[in-house]
Design a protein around this motif. Sequence first.
Motif, PDB file in Angstrom:
ATOM      1  N   ALA A   5       0.645  -1.360  -0.238  1.00  0.00           N
ATOM      2  CA  ALA A   5       0.576   0.154  -0.349  1.00  0.00           C
ATOM      3  C   ALA A   5       0.883   1.328   0.000  1.00  0.00           C
ATOM      4  CB  ALA A   5      -0.800   0.007   1.061  1.00  0.00           C
ATOM      5  N   TYR A   6       0.231   2.247  -0.682  1.00  0.00           N
ATOM      6  CA  TYR A   6       0.920   3.833  -0.556  1.00  0.00           C
ATOM      7  C   TYR A   6       0.510   4.614   0.232  1.00  0.00           C
ATOM      8  CZ  TYR A   6       1.832   2.277  -5.148  1.00  0.00           C
ATOM      9  OH  TYR A   6       2.410   1.719  -6.547  1.00  0.00           O
ATOM     10  N   ILE A   7       1.241   5.741   0.961  1.00  0.00           N
ATOM     11  CA  ILE A   7       0.451   6.281   2.281  1.00  0.00           C
ATOM     12  C   ILE A   7       1.153   7.612   1.608  1.00  0.00           C
ATOM     13  CG2 ILE A   7       2.081   5.226   3.627  1.00  0.00           C
ATOM     14  CD1 ILE A   7       0.104   6.307   5.760  1.00  0.00           C
ATOM     15  N   ALA A   8       0.870   8.291   1.786  1.00  0.00           N
ATOM     16  CA  ALA A   8       1.339  10.031   2.334  1.00  0.00           C
ATOM     17  C   ALA A   8      -0.081  10.578   3.198  1.00  0.00           C
ATOM     18  CB  ALA A   8       1.798  11.285   0.832  1.00  0.00           C
ATOM     19  N   MET A   9       1.499  10.995   3.551  1.00  0.00           N
ATOM     20  CA  MET A   9       0.923  12.083   5.365  1.00  0.00           C
ATOM     21  C   MET A   9       1.611  13.320   5.259  1.00  0.00           C
ATOM     22  SD  MET A   9       2.162   9.912   8.606  1.00  0.00           S
ATOM     23  CE  MET A   9       1.856  11.262  10.006  1.00  0.00           C
ATOM     24  N   ALA A  10       0.754  14.475   6.602  1.00  0.00           N
ATOM     25  CA  ALA A  10       0.996  15.664   7.665  1.00  0.00           C
ATOM     26  C   ALA A  10       0.839  15.376   8.647  1.00  0.00           C
ATOM     27  CB  ALA A  10       0.676  16.712   6.112  1.00  0.00           C
ATOM     28  N   ALA A  11       1.876  16.377   8.881  1.00  0.00           N
ATOM     29  CA  ALA A  11       1.099  16.790  10.775  1.00  0.00           C
ATOM     30  C   ALA A  11       1.418  17.840  10.747  1.00  0.00           C
ATOM     31  CB  ALA A  11       2.482  15.930  11.009  1.00  0.00           C
ATOM     32  N   LYS A  12       0.763  18.633  11.541  1.00  0.00           N
ATOM     33  CA  LYS A  12       0.713  20.376  11.822  1.00  0.00           C
ATOM     34  C   LYS A  12       1.521  19.909  13.080  1.00  0.00           C
ATOM     35  CE  LYS A  12      -1.568  24.442  11.992  1.00  0.00           C
ATOM     36  NZ  LYS A  12      -2.926  25.171  11.037  1.00  0.00           N
ATOM     37  N   VAL A  13       2.492  20.750  13.581  1.00  0.00           N
ATOM     38  CA  VAL A  13       2.804  20.780  15.023  1.00  0.00           C
ATOM     39  C   VAL A  13       2.853  22.659  15.482  1.00  0.00           C
ATOM     40  CG1 VAL A  13       3.740  19.072  15.036  1.00  0.00           C
ATOM     41  CG2 VAL A  13       5.220  20.972  15.080  1.00  0.00           C
ATOM     42  N   ALA A  14       3.030  22.983  16.854  1.00  0.00           N
ATOM     43  CA  ALA A  14       2.826  23.778  17.171  1.00  0.00           C
ATOM     44  C   ALA A  14       4.170  23.106  18.830  1.00  0.00           C
ATOM     45  CB  ALA A  14       1.996  24.463  18.384  1.00  0.00           C
ATOM     46  N   VAL A  15       5.393  24.678  18.405  1.00  0.00           N
ATOM     47  CA  VAL A  15       6.258  24.754  19.987  1.00  0.00           C
ATOM     48  C   VAL A  15       6.777  25.800  19.778  1.00  0.00           C
ATOM     49  CG1 VAL A  15       9.298  23.613  19.249  1.00  0.00           C
ATOM     50  CG2 VAL A  15       7.538  22.820  17.589  1.00  0.00           C
ATOM     51  N   ASP A  16       6.798  25.668  21.708  1.00  0.00           N
ATOM     52  CA  ASP A  16       6.918  26.567  22.744  1.00  0.00           C
ATOM     53  C   ASP A  16       9.026  27.093  21.943  1.00  0.00           C
ATOM     54  OD1 ASP A  16       8.100  27.714  24.419  1.00  0.00           O
ATOM     55  OD2 ASP A  16       6.137  27.594  25.328  1.00  0.00           O
ATOM     56  N   LYS A  17       9.254  27.520  21.677  1.00  0.00           N
ATOM     57  CA  LYS A  17      10.390  27.918  21.366  1.00  0.00           C
ATOM     58  C   LYS A  17      11.466  28.169  23.032  1.00  0.00           C
ATOM     59  CE  LYS A  17      10.153  29.411  16.659  1.00  0.00           C
ATOM     60  NZ  LYS A  17      10.015  30.531  15.866  1.00  0.00           N
ATOM     61  N   VAL A  18      10.706  28.221  23.906  1.00  0.00           N
ATOM     62  CA  VAL A  18      11.357  28.512  24.993  1.00  0.00           C
ATOM     63  C   VAL A  18      11.611  26.949  25.619  1.00  0.00           C
ATOM     64  CG1 VAL A  18      11.347  29.990  27.781  1.00  0.00           C
ATOM     65  CG2 VAL A  18      10.734  31.039  25.165  1.00  0.00           C
ATOM     66  N   THR A  19      10.742  26.323  25.973  1.00  0.00           N
ATOM     67  CA  THR A  19       9.814  25.417  26.442  1.00  0.00           C
ATOM     68  C   THR A  19      10.975  23.696  25.583  1.00  0.00           C
ATOM     69  OG1 THR A  19       8.216  25.231  26.325  1.00  0.00           O
ATOM     70  CG2 THR A  19       9.125  25.978  28.362  1.00  0.00           C
ATOM     71  N   GLY A  20      10.535  24.556  24.430  1.00  0.00           N
ATOM     72  CA  GLY A  20      10.640  23.066  23.987  1.00  0.00           C
ATOM     73  C   GLY A  20       9.507  22.269  23.153  1.00  0.00           C
ATOM     74  N   LYS A  79      -2.638  18.022  14.434  1.00  0.00           N
ATOM     75  CA  LYS A  79      -3.344  17.504  13.660  1.00  0.00           C
ATOM     76  C   LYS A  79      -2.548  16.965  12.523  1.00  0.00           C
ATOM     77  CE  LYS A  79      -7.210  17.888  10.280  1.00  0.00           C
ATOM     78  NZ  LYS A  79      -8.109  18.831   8.665  1.00  0.00           N
ATOM     79  N   MET A  80      -3.207  15.814  12.422  1.00  0.00           N
ATOM     80  CA  MET A  80      -2.486  14.992  11.011  1.00  0.00           C
ATOM     81  C   MET A  80      -3.413  14.716   9.976  1.00  0.00           C
ATOM     82  SD  MET A  80       0.219  11.907  13.072  1.00  0.00           S
ATOM     83  CE  MET A  80      -1.176  11.283  14.320  1.00  0.00           C
ATOM     84  N   TRP A  81      -3.167  14.431   8.564  1.00  0.00           N
ATOM     85  CA  TRP A  81      -3.437  14.341   7.290  1.00  0.00           C
ATOM     86  C   TRP A  81      -3.158  12.153   6.975  1.00  0.00           C
ATOM     87  CZ3 TRP A  81      -1.665  19.061   8.711  1.00  0.00           C
ATOM     88  CH2 TRP A  81      -2.758  19.847   9.219  1.00  0.00           C
ATOM     89  N   ALA A  82      -3.585  12.170   6.291  1.00  0.00           N
ATOM     90  CA  ALA A  82      -3.316  10.817   5.498  1.00  0.00           C
ATOM     91  C   ALA A  82      -3.790  10.638   4.020  1.00  0.00           C
ATOM     92  CB  ALA A  82      -3.487   9.879   5.999  1.00  0.00           C
ATOM     93  N   ALA A  83      -3.411   9.983   3.032  1.00  0.00           N
ATOM     94  CA  ALA A  83      -3.897   9.328   1.775  1.00  0.00           C
ATOM     95  C   ALA A  83      -3.182   9.036   1.508  1.00  0.00           C
ATOM     96  CB  ALA A  83      -3.634  10.581   1.105  1.00  0.00           C
ATOM     97  N   VAL A  84      -4.117   7.103   1.198  1.00  0.00           N
ATOM     98  CA  VAL A  84      -3.816   6.030   1.799  1.00  0.00           C
ATOM     99  C   VAL A  84      -4.378   5.420   0.183  1.00  0.00           C
ATOM    100  CG1 VAL A  84      -3.886   3.938   2.491  1.00  0.00           C
ATOM    101  CG2 VAL A  84      -3.360   5.983   3.654  1.00  0.00           C
ATOM    102  N   ASP A  85      -3.669   4.432  -0.955  1.00  0.00           N
ATOM    103  CA  ASP A  85      -3.851   3.568  -1.798  1.00  0.00           C
ATOM    104  C   ASP A  85      -3.891   2.372  -1.392  1.00  0.00           C
ATOM    105  OD1 ASP A  85      -4.275   1.932  -3.785  1.00  0.00           O
ATOM    106  OD2 ASP A  85      -3.316   3.633  -5.811  1.00  0.00           O
ATOM    107  N   VAL A  86      -4.515   1.383  -1.000  1.00  0.00           N
ATOM    108  CA  VAL A  86      -4.571   0.309  -0.609  1.00  0.00           C
ATOM    109  C   VAL A  86      -5.040  -0.740  -1.844  1.00  0.00           C
ATOM    110  CG1 VAL A  86      -4.769   0.422   2.064  1.00  0.00           C
ATOM    111  CG2 VAL A  86      -6.610  -0.660   0.398  1.00  0.00           C
TER     112      VAL A  86
END
Length: 740
Positions: free
Chosen positions: A605-620, A626-633
């Motif tokens: 199977a094929y998969i392409a995915m994405a993830a969205k994050v936020a990072v606190d640059k002071v504390t890490g 959110k996560m997205w995935a497009a899949v072909d089985v």
Amino acid sequence: MKVKPLRTRRKFLKDLGYISVGFTLLGACTGVEDPIMAARVDYDGKLPGSMGRANTVNAWLEILDDGSIRVLSGKVELGQGIRTAIQQVAAEELDMDLEKVQVQLAETGRTPNEGYTGASASIQNSAMSVRYAAATARQELLGLASKKLNTPIDDLLLYSGIVKSKLDNKSLTFAEILEGVQIEKEVSLPVPIKNKKEHRYVGKAIPRTDIRDMVRGQAIYIQDLRFPGMVHARVVRPPGYTSQLMSIDDTDLRNEVPGVLKTVVKGSIVAVITEREHQAIKAEKYLRNHTEWTTPIPFPEYSKLYAHIKEVATGPETVKSAGDVTAISKEMDTLKARYTKPYIKHASMGPACGIAMFDGEVLHVWSHSQGIYPMREALSTMLNLDSEKIHITAVPGAGCFGHSTADDAAADAALLALEYPNTHVRVQWSRQDEHTWDPFGPAMIVELEAGLDENKNINSWKAEVWTDSHSTRPNEDAGTVLTARYLETPYQMKSRGYLGGGHRNADPYYSIPNMTVNAHYYYGPLRTSSLRSLGSFTNIFAVESLMDSLAEKAGQDPMEFRLKHLEDERAIAVIQKVKELTASQNIADDQGVGYAFMRYKNTDAYIAMAAKVAVDKVTGSIELIKMWAAVDVGEVINMDGITNQIEGGLIQAASWTLKEQVSFNTTEITGTDYLKYPILRFSEIPEVEIAIINRPEEDAKGVGEVPMPPTPAAIANAIYKACDKRVFDLPITPDKILRA
């Protein structure tokens, strides 16, 4: 797959455009009127591997007296919904209503021997075997009915468990046609299967019926299974892998703990059998405080784990070679990077459980093992008992993909049942047992080097992978089950298990003219075996992280960079789909969206995915938004089941990426509970959006392991976009971001 259409009256009329498929299927569903037979096509491709062991119709399905169908599958339910998918396939080919098809999963001597449930292979093996067996059964039923009704096959209708003559309306039920005899016909090519354009169930979102029972807290797991008069047992685990029992003092055990029925000591196996479960817990604690063991061989220092791996590894062994990687030269734009993954656990929410009863002749075992036939062989060797005298029934456990402790708990129960016959003996592991003795996913190192040519295309790629075994699943080698290693005459594993899973997907699915993949195998300090996606998780983390770095070096968009290195239209389609899903995202200054792509095993199977994050640059600190995935089985069997597996897989992989690592010191494994081995909490679970590309004309592929490998790379790439810090060592934690 080569398909030849059969020329039928149905197809002739359909080609003229006179028949609405939706209308005719409605008749079949409601029973208001006789359906028109769906067109069939000849499948003359390759039969599934599972049919190599069982190639007759009656090995896969039975016609019951009431005309309903019982399907037999050697696979087990892990939460992937295989029972529902198989039900859909069988109902489709036999034109039955879903409720008239029941599915019995793995039971030795009853269902086909399909080895292990794993490798995302249940759909292409078990479900497809059922498809071809059901299609063959259909033809056989029509042939037999033709003789009984004295009607040509072309003038017969088959639906809802009956065969009916269009000439005189006479009909026979499936049971009347067979008269108590099952169909023993061998499945052979070509197999006439239903035209996929006319499917009623396959490709639809059919909910799993067992979810309702789970939500209601009904007894469906092995941990809930109870038998009249059942007794309870616990095993006293040694302080380390190599510890041996020196002495035990159970003199006052019965005075301290009421309900003790028997203490069992066999070699370094110490166990207690009691009337009630709480008594077994108290007795195990007492015995733990009254036993002495030899000191185990020390572990390496945790901080020096990866150096230790390189010191003890053998190789390299070249597992992939194309072109000439010496083409990587000083004149090129090159990148080198090292990526690591620690040991991680199955961390099943329900600790392992096994139940066994020896009736004096046959040893009956109930287990959530993912391979009951191979486990039977291990028990046969361990107990010196003929395998035909061991009967194992698969019972669902808390969902867990891979080789968990289920087989070990079953082996404990089997051994104790022989010591306490004619009674069901239940062995329930503790959380500490589960977290300490689990066969972990092995720690890995991946070192990559790649070079860009003058056109900013990848010219050469070199991968060095350090890996332990990724499968020591039970088989005829008794040493594969933990219990056997501590008997008076202990069994040790005769082989290293499956090493090939370690370099899975280390060769990128991109057009790269020069490529070499070398594997270095090591025998590590901790017990290891199969964990969802094997080495692909680490390898794709490395590959897809480096792809982003190479795209940056080339001055190109990371997804466009991937697309220009792909020729497979299906691969291109999933990437374009995930780009479409994320196109409207607003990204704040502390946020980033990262991408990753994979074709599992480079064949499935094929998969392409994405993830969205936020990072606190002071504390890490990291927030996974959110996560997205497009899949072909390929061909979708159950849209609902596929979506559920991908959602769950993304979340589990995110937990591996951000939280999980087995901790230990030189004397013991220290991550013995969820405080010391944290996993993603409900409050940390991100929104997940899934898009499935259905390709009914393609072979169906499994999806259980597919979401795991691209997840860490997508998250790592997103973190880099958010804070310009790249972390190469899993898990990605705030302190690593601050140190980057």
